[in-house]
Design a protein around this motif. Structure first.
Motif, PDB file in Angstrom:
ATOM      1  N   MET A 452      66.176 -99.766 -32.168  1.00 44.26           N
ATOM      2  CA  MET A 452      65.907-100.715 -33.244  1.00 44.26           C
ATOM      3  C   MET A 452      64.802-100.215 -34.173  1.00 44.26           C
ATOM      4  O   MET A 452      64.869-100.417 -35.393  1.00 44.26           O
ATOM      5  CB  MET A 452      65.527-102.071 -32.663  1.00 44.26           C
ATOM      6  CG  MET A 452      66.670-102.821 -31.996  1.00 44.26           C
ATOM      7  SD  MET A 452      68.059-103.140 -33.111  1.00 44.26           S
ATOM      8  CE  MET A 452      67.293-104.162 -34.356  1.00 44.26           C
ATOM      9  N   ALA A 453      63.789 -99.564 -33.608  1.00 44.71           N
ATOM     10  CA  ALA A 453      62.717 -99.013 -34.441  1.00 44.71           C
ATOM     11  C   ALA A 453      63.261 -97.929 -35.362  1.00 44.71           C
ATOM     12  O   ALA A 453      62.925 -97.874 -36.561  1.00 44.71           O
ATOM     13  CB  ALA A 453      61.605 -98.460 -33.558  1.00 44.71           C
ATOM     14  N   ALA A 454      64.106 -97.062 -34.817  1.00 40.96           N
ATOM     15  CA  ALA A 454      64.674 -95.968 -35.613  1.00 40.96           C
ATOM     16  C   ALA A 454      65.564 -96.508 -36.736  1.00 40.96           C
ATOM     17  O   ALA A 454      65.472 -96.066 -37.893  1.00 40.96           O
ATOM     18  CB  ALA A 454      65.473 -95.021 -34.713  1.00 40.96           C
ATOM     19  N   VAL A 455      66.423 -97.466 -36.412  1.00 41.61           N
ATOM     20  CA  VAL A 455      67.329 -98.030 -37.414  1.00 41.61           C
ATOM     21  C   VAL A 455      66.549 -98.768 -38.502  1.00 41.61           C
ATOM     22  O   VAL A 455      66.799 -98.594 -39.699  1.00 41.61           O
ATOM     23  CB  VAL A 455      68.339 -98.986 -36.735  1.00 41.61           C
ATOM     24  CG1 VAL A 455      69.118 -99.775 -37.788  1.00 41.61           C
ATOM     25  CG2 VAL A 455      69.297 -98.212 -35.854  1.00 41.61           C
ATOM     26  N   SER A 456      65.585 -99.581 -38.105  1.00 40.91           N
ATOM     27  CA  SER A 456      64.824-100.387 -39.067  1.00 40.91           C
ATOM     28  C   SER A 456      64.000 -99.521 -40.008  1.00 40.91           C
ATOM     29  O   SER A 456      63.952 -99.774 -41.218  1.00 40.91           O
ATOM     30  CB  SER A 456      63.915-101.361 -38.317  1.00 40.91           C
ATOM     31  OG  SER A 456      64.668-102.241 -37.522  1.00 40.91           O
ATOM     32  N   LEU A 457      63.340 -98.499 -39.466  1.00 38.15           N
ATOM     33  CA  LEU A 457      62.538 -97.609 -40.309  1.00 38.15           C
ATOM     34  C   LEU A 457      63.411 -96.772 -41.232  1.00 38.15           C
ATOM     35  O   LEU A 457      63.035 -96.495 -42.379  1.00 38.15           O
ATOM     36  CB  LEU A 457      61.667 -96.710 -39.429  1.00 38.15           C
ATOM     37  CG  LEU A 457      60.538 -97.428 -38.670  1.00 38.15           C
ATOM     38  CD1 LEU A 457      59.812 -96.465 -37.735  1.00 38.15           C
ATOM     39  CD2 LEU A 457      59.542 -98.067 -39.638  1.00 38.15           C
ATOM     40  N   SER A 458      64.585 -96.384 -40.753  1.00 36.32           N
ATOM     41  CA  SER A 458      65.509 -95.616 -41.610  1.00 36.32           C
ATOM     42  C   SER A 458      65.993 -96.468 -42.778  1.00 36.32           C
ATOM     43  O   SER A 458      66.033 -96.006 -43.926  1.00 36.32           O
ATOM     44  CB  SER A 458      66.701 -95.136 -40.777  1.00 36.32           C
ATOM     45  OG  SER A 458      66.280 -94.256 -39.755  1.00 36.32           O
TER      46      SER A 458
END
Length: 504
Positions: A452-458
């Motif tokens: 979720m962190a990776a998707v949200s920051l992307s």
């Protein structure tokens, strides 16, 4: 109705309440902030926080009542349940009146220029708000055991309905405020008091009519010194745990007021309003499963109790991760849309509270398990004492000019440390299979947090638009749900969910 169906219905009711009340609460904060202004809103947050510093007793006694009622219901003995409830009523009434007298006695010391940084001309209103919130606290005391009985009875639907109505009423009084010619801060306080009186009346009348163990004629007839002592002991140690949290939060508010004034208090108050909305959503799972955990322990089913505790932790972490990591990534745009003019440091406080809450939830089910088992003293001392260390450490950071950001970073670190300490403690004291917990709860949810962190920051870096969150958050939610279904849930859990949906 089977336990599984009851849990599903209760979770659904709590989800509906949580979603509605979250929207209402956030919208209400925006209007209140605009009508009262940042300074008066800061006064409401600060003075209300001072009173609620003693409101920890309410929370502790409510937890105590719910735990013992659920445990006694597990034994299937309504006479024992009746006596537990009656003694709980006596305890709430006595401590509530003592607390009110103490609060009114110390008012000249608390509401004074020596402790508070309040603008000239607002001291009279501050004193009135102090008295109003003190009475609200008493009413909360008296309402608490009636709500605890409903939760122990797993009548979550009725509680959810009344609490949703409470959200609509609070929005209604805010919409009326602009048309009043009197002091709006004081008027707001009196209308909040009226809502609390309404809620108290509804819960007491409903319980007395529906449940025989709640008959008023038994309240004082069943008074038993040994049971009062047992309840008071449990409540005392639960109080210690709760007071550390409230004292820490209010201690931060006092420090911020001392160094930065009421405008930053407004930012901190807004963040705590958001945090209250978060707790509503988490309660949709906790309130539905907690009584089952207590009853399982009351029946002597320790293995089933651990299974339910792990389910509670896993469900809450999964839900919180999917909901709040995308919000953290887009916090600045969301705050601007929500509030218009955003007080300084609001985004820092919001993100810190979101992260700290998520950190605490990684072992939240173990906290409920310990309450069910009843080993409260040592647990409270070990798990909550470190939280108090934040106050002197925060004071030092502010003197060294690290500012609110440094304080909130420390806030998160201590929350994570305490959450992790629960694992070895419960393994050593109560026989928790720590490896199984790490594998089934923490392992799978850690993957979800990273994803979720990776998707949200992307998604955050796909555009510089202030309204990017209109597409980034929904996309992150969809991706998170798919990932949770495929990776976090086991095949057995997926099968159970499919069966429940199909049967409905």
């Amino acid at each position: 109705m089977t336990e599984g169906k009851r849990v599903i219905i209760n979770i659904t009711a709590q989800y509906a309440k949580a979603i509605i009340n979250t929207v209402l609460s956030l919208y209400t904060v925006r209007i209140v902030l605009k009508i009262l202004g940042q300074s008066d809103y800061g006064i409401m947050s600060l003075v209300g926080g001072i009173i609620m510093l003693l409101g920890f007793i309410t929370s502790a006694m409510s937890i105590t009542t719910q735990r013992h009622l659920s445990y006694d219901y597990g034994k299937r003995d309504l006479t024992v349940v009746r006596k537990t409830f009656s003694n709980s009523i006596v305890m709430h009434l006595a401590i509530g009146m003592i607390t009110l007298i103490i609060l009114l006695t110390i008012e000249p010391v608390i509401v004074s220029p020596r402790l508070l940084n309040i603008a000239d001309g607002r001291w009279e209103a501050t004193h009135i708000i102090y008295k109003i919130v003190a009475v609200i606290l008493l009413i909360t005391f008296l309402t608490s055991p009636f709500k605890a009985l409903l939760t122990a009875r797993e009548n979550i639907v009725f509680v959810a309905f009344i609490e949703t109505l409470d959200g609509f009423l609070k929005l209604a009084i805010v919409l009326v405020l602009p048309y009043l010619s009197v002091d709006r801060l004081v008027a707001y306080g009196f209308m909040l008091l009226a809502i609390m009186l309404f809620e108290f009346s509804v819960f007491t009348i409903y319980d007395a009519v529906k449940y025989s163990e709640c008959s008023p004629r038994n309240f004082f007839k069943d008074t038993d010194k040994s049971q009062l002592k047992r309840l008071s002991s449990f409540a005392g140690w639960t109080t210690y745990g709760t007071v550390t949290i409230i004292a820490r939060n209010q201690g931060i508010a006092w420090l911020l007021n001392h160094f930065y004034g009421t405008v930053v208090n407004a930012a901190y108050g807004i963040a705590n309003q958001m945090f209250s909305a978060i707790q509503f959503i988490a309660a949709s799972v906790l309130n539905a499963i907690n009584p089952q955990i207590m009853k399982a322990e009351g029946r002597g089913e320790r293995d089933n109790m651990w299974t339910l505790a792990e389910l509670e932790s896993k469900s809450v972490i999964c839900l919180m991760t999917i909901l709040f990591i995308p919000l953290m990534a887009e916090i600045n745009g969301l705050l601007t849309l929500w509030l218009g003019k955003v007080p300084p440091y609001t985004s820092v406080f919001c993100v810190a509270l979101l992260i700290s809450f998520l950190a605490d939830q990684i072992t939240s089910g173990l906290n409920t398990a310990n309450q069910a088992i009843g080993n409260i003293r040592n647990y409270s001392l070990l798990m909550y004492t470190p939280k108090l260390l934040l106050i002197p450490m925060a004071l030092l950071l502010l003197y060294l000019d690290y500012g609110p950001t440094g304080v909130m970073f420390l806030f998160v670190a201590i929350e994570l440390l305490v959450a992790l300490i629960r694992l070895p403690y419960m393994h050593h004291v109560s026989g928790l299979d720590m490896k199984h917990y790490i594998r089934t709860v923490l392992g799978r949810n850690s993957l979800l947090i990273i994803f979720m962190a990776a998707v949200s920051l992307s998604l955050k870096h796909t555009s510089t638009s202030a309204y990017r969150f209109f597409y980034s958050i929904p996309i992150a939610y969809i991706a998170g749900i798919v990932f949770a279904w495929a990776v976090v849930l086991t095949s057995k859990e997926r099968k159970k969910i499919k069966t429940s949906i199909t049967s409905k």
